[in-house]
Motif scaffolding. Structure first.
Motif, PDB file in Angstrom:
ATOM      1  N   VAL A 103     -14.278  10.399   1.955  1.00  0.00           N
ATOM      2  CA  VAL A 103     -14.784   9.491   0.954  1.00  0.00           C
ATOM      3  C   VAL A 103     -13.488   8.735   0.588  1.00  0.00           C
ATOM      4  O   VAL A 103     -13.880   7.251   0.364  1.00  0.00           O
ATOM      5  CB  VAL A 103     -15.231  10.239   0.070  1.00  0.00           C
ATOM      6  N   PHE A 104     -12.665   9.303   0.628  1.00  0.00           N
ATOM      7  CA  PHE A 104     -11.586   7.888   0.689  1.00  0.00           C
ATOM      8  C   PHE A 104     -10.777   7.104   1.837  1.00  0.00           C
ATOM      9  O   PHE A 104      -9.947   6.676   1.742  1.00  0.00           O
ATOM     10  CB  PHE A 104     -10.002   8.933  -0.011  1.00  0.00           C
ATOM     11  N   LEU A 105     -11.319   7.793   3.172  1.00  0.00           N
ATOM     12  CA  LEU A 105     -10.394   7.068   3.839  1.00  0.00           C
ATOM     13  C   LEU A 105     -10.411   5.845   3.896  1.00  0.00           C
ATOM     14  O   LEU A 105     -11.549   4.806   3.768  1.00  0.00           O
ATOM     15  CB  LEU A 105     -11.655   7.545   5.106  1.00  0.00           C
ATOM     16  N   GLY A 106      -9.193   5.188   4.242  1.00  0.00           N
ATOM     17  CA  GLY A 106      -8.169   3.911   4.308  1.00  0.00           C
ATOM     18  C   GLY A 106      -8.119   3.054   2.275  1.00  0.00           C
ATOM     19  O   GLY A 106      -7.191   2.353   2.720  1.00  0.00           O
ATOM     20  N   LYS A 107      -8.661   4.429   1.587  1.00  0.00           N
ATOM     21  CA  LYS A 107      -8.665   4.156   0.642  1.00  0.00           C
ATOM     22  C   LYS A 107      -7.380   4.895  -0.357  1.00  0.00           C
ATOM     23  O   LYS A 107      -7.539   5.464  -1.540  1.00  0.00           O
ATOM     24  CB  LYS A 107      -9.591   3.630  -0.059  1.00  0.00           C
ATOM     25  N   GLU A 108      -6.838   5.620   0.364  1.00  0.00           N
ATOM     26  CA  GLU A 108      -6.080   6.838   0.023  1.00  0.00           C
ATOM     27  C   GLU A 108      -5.096   6.391  -1.649  1.00  0.00           C
ATOM     28  O   GLU A 108      -4.528   5.294  -1.262  1.00  0.00           O
ATOM     29  CB  GLU A 108      -5.282   8.029   1.275  1.00  0.00           C
ATOM     30  N   HIS A 109      -5.401   7.394  -1.891  1.00  0.00           N
ATOM     31  CA  HIS A 109      -4.672   6.840  -3.839  1.00  0.00           C
ATOM     32  C   HIS A 109      -3.022   8.021  -3.213  1.00  0.00           C
ATOM     33  O   HIS A 109      -2.820   9.141  -1.823  1.00  0.00           O
ATOM     34  CB  HIS A 109      -4.033   8.144  -4.939  1.00  0.00           C
ATOM     35  N   ARG A 110      -1.800   6.659  -3.357  1.00  0.00           N
ATOM     36  CA  ARG A 110      -0.964   7.286  -3.023  1.00  0.00           C
ATOM     37  C   ARG A 110      -0.107   7.522  -4.400  1.00  0.00           C
ATOM     38  O   ARG A 110      -0.777   7.057  -5.517  1.00  0.00           O
ATOM     39  CB  ARG A 110      -0.328   6.202  -2.796  1.00  0.00           C
ATOM     40  N   SER A 126     -13.772   1.310   8.148  1.00  0.00           N
ATOM     41  CA  SER A 126     -13.293   1.522   6.729  1.00  0.00           C
ATOM     42  C   SER A 126     -11.845   0.284   6.503  1.00  0.00           C
ATOM     43  O   SER A 126     -11.034   0.189   5.359  1.00  0.00           O
ATOM     44  CB  SER A 126     -12.446   2.745   6.494  1.00  0.00           C
ATOM     45  N   GLY A 127     -11.821  -0.371   7.572  1.00  0.00           N
ATOM     46  CA  GLY A 127     -11.150  -1.152   7.206  1.00  0.00           C
ATOM     47  C   GLY A 127      -9.275  -1.234   7.894  1.00  0.00           C
ATOM     48  O   GLY A 127      -8.411  -2.059   7.129  1.00  0.00           O
ATOM     49  N   ILE A 128      -8.800  -0.639   8.679  1.00  0.00           N
ATOM     50  CA  ILE A 128      -7.927  -0.062   8.321  1.00  0.00           C
ATOM     51  C   ILE A 128      -7.597  -0.117  10.213  1.00  0.00           C
ATOM     52  O   ILE A 128      -8.685  -0.144  10.632  1.00  0.00           O
ATOM     53  CB  ILE A 128      -7.637   1.553   9.016  1.00  0.00           C
ATOM     54  N   SER A 129      -6.530  -0.933  10.108  1.00  0.00           N
ATOM     55  CA  SER A 129      -6.065  -1.602  11.140  1.00  0.00           C
ATOM     56  C   SER A 129      -5.227   0.000  12.601  1.00  0.00           C
ATOM     57  O   SER A 129      -4.503   0.552  12.581  1.00  0.00           O
ATOM     58  CB  SER A 129      -4.895  -2.267  11.333  1.00  0.00           C
ATOM     59  N   VAL A 130      -6.264  -0.076  13.338  1.00  0.00           N
ATOM     60  CA  VAL A 130      -6.389   0.610  14.610  1.00  0.00           C
ATOM     61  C   VAL A 130      -5.913   1.066  15.799  1.00  0.00           C
ATOM     62  O   VAL A 130      -5.024   1.766  15.309  1.00  0.00           O
ATOM     63  CB  VAL A 130      -8.001   0.971  15.310  1.00  0.00           C
ATOM     64  N   PRO A 131      -5.350  -0.463  15.814  1.00  0.00           N
ATOM     65  CA  PRO A 131      -3.794  -0.916  17.222  1.00  0.00           C
ATOM     66  C   PRO A 131      -3.303  -0.268  16.375  1.00  0.00           C
ATOM     67  O   PRO A 131      -1.423  -0.011  16.669  1.00  0.00           O
ATOM     68  CB  PRO A 131      -4.114  -1.673  16.542  1.00  0.00           C
ATOM     69  N   ARG A 132      -2.204  -0.473  14.978  1.00  0.00           N
ATOM     70  CA  ARG A 132      -1.304  -0.504  14.109  1.00  0.00           C
ATOM     71  C   ARG A 132      -0.922   1.242  14.109  1.00  0.00           C
ATOM     72  O   ARG A 132       0.369   1.311  14.920  1.00  0.00           O
ATOM     73  CB  ARG A 132      -1.529  -0.887  12.460  1.00  0.00           C
ATOM     74  N   TYR A 133      -2.195   1.989  13.918  1.00  0.00           N
ATOM     75  CA  TYR A 133      -1.939   3.186  13.418  1.00  0.00           C
ATOM     76  C   TYR A 133      -1.899   3.760  15.117  1.00  0.00           C
ATOM     77  O   TYR A 133      -0.646   4.485  15.575  1.00  0.00           O
ATOM     78  CB  TYR A 133      -2.794   3.951  13.084  1.00  0.00           C
ATOM     79  N   LYS A 134      -2.137   3.253  16.259  1.00  0.00           N
ATOM     80  CA  LYS A 134      -2.083   3.528  17.688  1.00  0.00           C
ATOM     81  C   LYS A 134      -0.834   3.406  18.284  1.00  0.00           C
ATOM     82  O   LYS A 134       0.554   4.940  18.938  1.00  0.00           O
ATOM     83  CB  LYS A 134      -3.212   3.006  18.430  1.00  0.00           C
ATOM     84  N   ILE A 135      -0.008   2.807  17.726  1.00  0.00           N
ATOM     85  CA  ILE A 135       0.984   2.385  18.393  1.00  0.00           C
ATOM     86  C   ILE A 135       1.869   3.047  17.892  1.00  0.00           C
ATOM     87  O   ILE A 135       3.263   3.229  18.136  1.00  0.00           O
ATOM     88  CB  ILE A 135       1.622   0.854  17.951  1.00  0.00           C
ATOM     89  N   LEU A 136       2.086   2.682  16.050  1.00  0.00           N
ATOM     90  CA  LEU A 136       2.893   4.138  16.076  1.00  0.00           C
ATOM     91  C   LEU A 136       2.711   5.367  16.647  1.00  0.00           C
ATOM     92  O   LEU A 136       4.349   5.508  16.011  1.00  0.00           O
ATOM     93  CB  LEU A 136       2.448   4.306  14.100  1.00  0.00           C
ATOM     94  N   VAL A 137       1.824   5.858  16.206  1.00  0.00           N
ATOM     95  CA  VAL A 137       1.875   7.199  17.044  1.00  0.00           C
ATOM     96  C   VAL A 137       2.348   7.201  18.249  1.00  0.00           C
ATOM     97  O   VAL A 137       3.676   8.651  18.662  1.00  0.00           O
ATOM     98  CB  VAL A 137       0.784   7.968  17.321  1.00  0.00           C
ATOM     99  N   TYR A 138       2.857   6.382  19.474  1.00  0.00           N
ATOM    100  CA  TYR A 138       3.206   6.703  20.389  1.00  0.00           C
ATOM    101  C   TYR A 138       5.152   6.042  20.274  1.00  0.00           C
ATOM    102  O   TYR A 138       5.430   6.773  21.020  1.00  0.00           O
ATOM    103  CB  TYR A 138       2.910   5.242  21.934  1.00  0.00           C
ATOM    104  N   VAL A 139       5.000   5.471  19.460  1.00  0.00           N
ATOM    105  CA  VAL A 139       6.323   5.140  19.106  1.00  0.00           C
ATOM    106  C   VAL A 139       7.119   6.358  18.891  1.00  0.00           C
ATOM    107  O   VAL A 139       8.203   7.117  18.822  1.00  0.00           O
ATOM    108  CB  VAL A 139       6.803   4.018  17.727  1.00  0.00           C
ATOM    109  N   LEU A 140       6.373   7.299  17.973  1.00  0.00           N
ATOM    110  CA  LEU A 140       7.077   9.521  17.026  1.00  0.00           C
ATOM    111  C   LEU A 140       6.827   9.521  18.053  1.00  0.00           C
ATOM    112  O   LEU A 140       7.559  10.265  18.267  1.00  0.00           O
ATOM    113  CB  LEU A 140       5.799   9.543  15.831  1.00  0.00           C
ATOM    114  N   SER A 141       6.023   9.461  18.742  1.00  0.00           N
ATOM    115  CA  SER A 141       6.005  10.830  19.843  1.00  0.00           C
ATOM    116  C   SER A 141       7.566  10.401  20.614  1.00  0.00           C
ATOM    117  O   SER A 141       7.906  10.885  21.285  1.00  0.00           O
ATOM    118  CB  SER A 141       4.240  10.355  21.096  1.00  0.00           C
ATOM    119  N   ALA A 142       7.840   9.241  21.302  1.00  0.00           N
ATOM    120  CA  ALA A 142       9.141   8.254  22.270  1.00  0.00           C
ATOM    121  C   ALA A 142       9.752   8.913  21.794  1.00  0.00           C
ATOM    122  O   ALA A 142      11.066   9.207  22.084  1.00  0.00           O
ATOM    123  CB  ALA A 142       8.712   6.664  22.570  1.00  0.00           C
TER     124      ALA A 142
END
Ligand SMILES: Nc1ncnc2c1ncn2[C@@H]1O[C@H](COP(=O)(O)OP(=O)(O)OP(=O)(O)O)[C@@H](O)[C@H]1O
Ligand SMILES: [Mg+2]
Lengths: 260, 319
Positions: free
Chosen positions: A105-112, B202-218
């Protein structure tokens, strides 16, 4: 045909769309009202899904206009449609099966909280409120949604759409491949949405269901809207006749003049 | 209904923990030396590389990817640290430089997967080769050795009763667990591996988090390079050979699903310890290392089969 003199939240005006030489939509005009369930019915290939994709911004119309609460769009993008409150629920595309209801439900809009931590407790509380308000019954908010029934997942997808600010909820065959009990859950949810003032656009092949739920029936055939009838003033035979072309609907030109 | 994610994850970890304890009991009967603190300390120390790299690998696999370049990145980071110290820079600057190079490799891996949409298997297979080659080039294929004690202390020193690498690994694993389970990034990694399209919608930048995860692994690989180099007082350009296999094995044995979407940091830590206990136990019982390889392979296969059967059961329950 209009409800209590209320203005339409969504207007489609003379929308046309063709794929190569297939005319999928031919000058379709449609009004959608809050607190109303509008059912789009028509045989396979009539253009229902295409129309829905246009109003959710997935396809751009070749011609025509869309206005959402008075704001006119020539080209709607998915983001703009969403910002304007149109949410299309694609059950399988919008849920992450391995995650639980709250995360979904909160995917992408998580409360922090505390800077960069997810405020899980608050999200859980709000999810419970949201589901209660929509009378959605889910055994646990903590099991992966992949283990829920089809009806529960559909309901969750709707809840998610509403949580993300959806005011006009578009459902393309929400009960396809569902058993009777699950379909009934989804139908109950839809009438609930109407009670709470949401506008619902429902595509369904299941005519008895449509008659039980919808306030208006918009019948499509070969890319044209052939009739737009209040559910109470028509019957199954007439609708089938219109869908199959045994009974001719209003020609587009006449409807246009009548509409103006 | 009954096989919830938490339930399943708990039970995977619980089973692993039982297996670990059982194995330790068997080993302690088979060799009186096994339960000595010196040996246990040694096991902990031996598990650090797998767990360090496994933490990053858990996140990558969870996010629906794979990182085959970790062993090469570890060697490159170590080599850069060694060269920097030999060029007269302080240990801290050298470590920073090594980690920076690791981050850069992660950016390249992530960027190629995210923007060019090349499968991560191919991207990181290619970068494995490129990075290993670069490491050989910059070192002239010769190991670099003898570093200041501030540096080697990070590999062979102790903090209290624990070896320094164990402390470092514990911190990294804890940070990884927090990141994966309690932060939006972790939520997005898991969502990305489960249903990338849903995350995008849901409006999240998928590339940004994809890059982040490989950076963390590295980064994890870079830290493994630090431990390797400091422990041996030597930056070997061939170090970390096949480290990626051990890391993948550790993550998968720990219950991280190769299908993506589900990962457990605790599982990775327990699995890392389990593999280390197994290797140590076999060694002190003088079983030749090629048997160990076969056994480790069999265990991993069994773990994957079990986890596949379990996830199939959940899917069937959903229908
Ligand atoms: N992406 C596309 N490319 C080419 N033709 C398309 C495309 N999408 C739809 N069409 C065509 O447009 C027409 C309308 O299709 P649409 O999917 O809107 O029908 P529908 O009313 O949703 O049918 P159904 O009830 O079977 O879902 C059909 O003739 C279809 O073949
Ligand atoms: Mg359709």
């Amino acid at each position: 045909m209009k409800t209590n003199g209320q203005a339409a939240v969504l207007n489609l005006f003379n929308i046309s769309k063709s794929f190569g030489n297939i005319q999928a939509l031919d000058r379709v005009s449609l009004e959608v009202f809050s607190g109303q369930v509008l059912a789009l019915v028509g045989d396979n290939g009539a253009g229902k899904s295409t129309l829905i994709k246009i109003l959710s911004g997935v396809y751009a119309a070749d011609a025509g206009e869309i206005s959402i609460r008075g704001q006119v769009f020539k080209h709607l993008t998915p983001a703009r449609a969403m910002q304007s409150g149109i949410t299309t629920v694609y059950q399988d595309l919008s849920l992450v099966n391995g995650r639980d209801a709250v995360s979904n439900v909160f995917l992408g809009k998580e409360h922090r909280k505390a800077g960069y931590f997810v405020d899980r407790r608050r999200m859980e509380r709000e999810t419970r409120h949201l589901l209660d308000r929509l009378h959605i019954n889910i055994p646990s908010l903590k099991v992966p949604v992949g283990s829920l029934s089809g009806g529960q997942r559909q309901a969750l997808a709707v809840a998610r759409a509403i949580h993300q600010g959806g005011k006009i909820i578009v459902l393309d065959e929400p009960t396809a491949a569902m058993g009777i009990k699950e379909s009934q859950q989804v139908m109950a949810l839809i009438s609930n949405l109407r009670e709470q003032g949401y506008a619902v656009v429902l595509v369904s092949h299941h005519l008895p269901q449509v008659f039980a739920l919808a306030d208006r029936l918009c019948i499509m055939r070969h890319g044209s809207l052939v009739a737009d009838l209040p559910t109470g003033s028509t019957n199954l035979e007439e609708v089938v006749a219109l869908m199959t072309g045994i009974k001719a609907g209003l020609p587009t030109e006449v409807r246009k003049v009548a509409g103006n | 209904m009954f096989c919830s994610g938490n339930y399943r994850r708990f039970s995977t970890q619980g089973l692993l923990l039982l297996a670990l304890l059982g194995l330790m009991i068997i080993m302690s009967f088979s060799s009186p030396y096994f339960m000595k603190w010196d040996n246990l300390r040694n096991i902990l120390d031996q598990s650090t590389l797998n767990i360090l790299v496994g933490v990053g690998m858990t996140m990558v696999i969870c996010a629906g990817g794979i990182d085959l370049s970790v062993g090469a990145v570890a060697a490159l980071a170590g080599a850069v640290m060694g060269l920097a110290m030999h060029a007269g820079y302080s240990a801290y600057l050298a470590i920073a430089a090594g980690l920076m190079v690791a981050v850069l490799s992660g950016l390249v891996n992530g960027g190629l997967t995210a923007y060019l949409r090349i499968t991560p298997f191919i991207v990181t297979l290619a970068s494995l080769s490129i990075i290993r080659g670069l490491t050989l080039i910059i070192t002239g294929a010769i190991p670099i050795s003898s570093f200041p004690s501030t540096f080697t202390g990070l590999g062979s020193g102790s903090l209290g009763i624990f070896p320094a690498p164990v402390v470092l690994t514990a911190l990294v694993a804890a940070a990884g667990a927090v990141l994966l389970n309690l932060t939006p990034s972790g939520y997005y990694f898991q969502a990305m591996g489960g249903n990338e399209e849903a995350l995008r919608r849901s409006g999240i930048s998928v590339p940004r988090y994809k890059i982040l995860v490989y950076v963390l692994s590295a980064c994890c690989a870079g830290l493994a390079g630090l431990v390797l180099t400091a422990r041996l007082n030597c930056a070997d350009p061939t170090a970390g050979y096949m480290l990626e296999m051990d890391a993948i094995a550790t993550a998968v044995l720990g219950g991280t699903s190769m299908r993506g979407g589900q990962g457990s940091m605790a599982g990775t830590v327990i699995a890392g310890l389990l593999l280390a206990v197994l290797r140590n136990g076999l060694t002190i019982n003088s079983i030749a290392s090629y048997y160990q390889q076969v056994l480790v392979g069999v265990i991993i296969l069994a773990a994957v089969v079990i986890s596949e059967l379990r996830s199939k059961r959940v899917e069937e329950a959903a229908l």
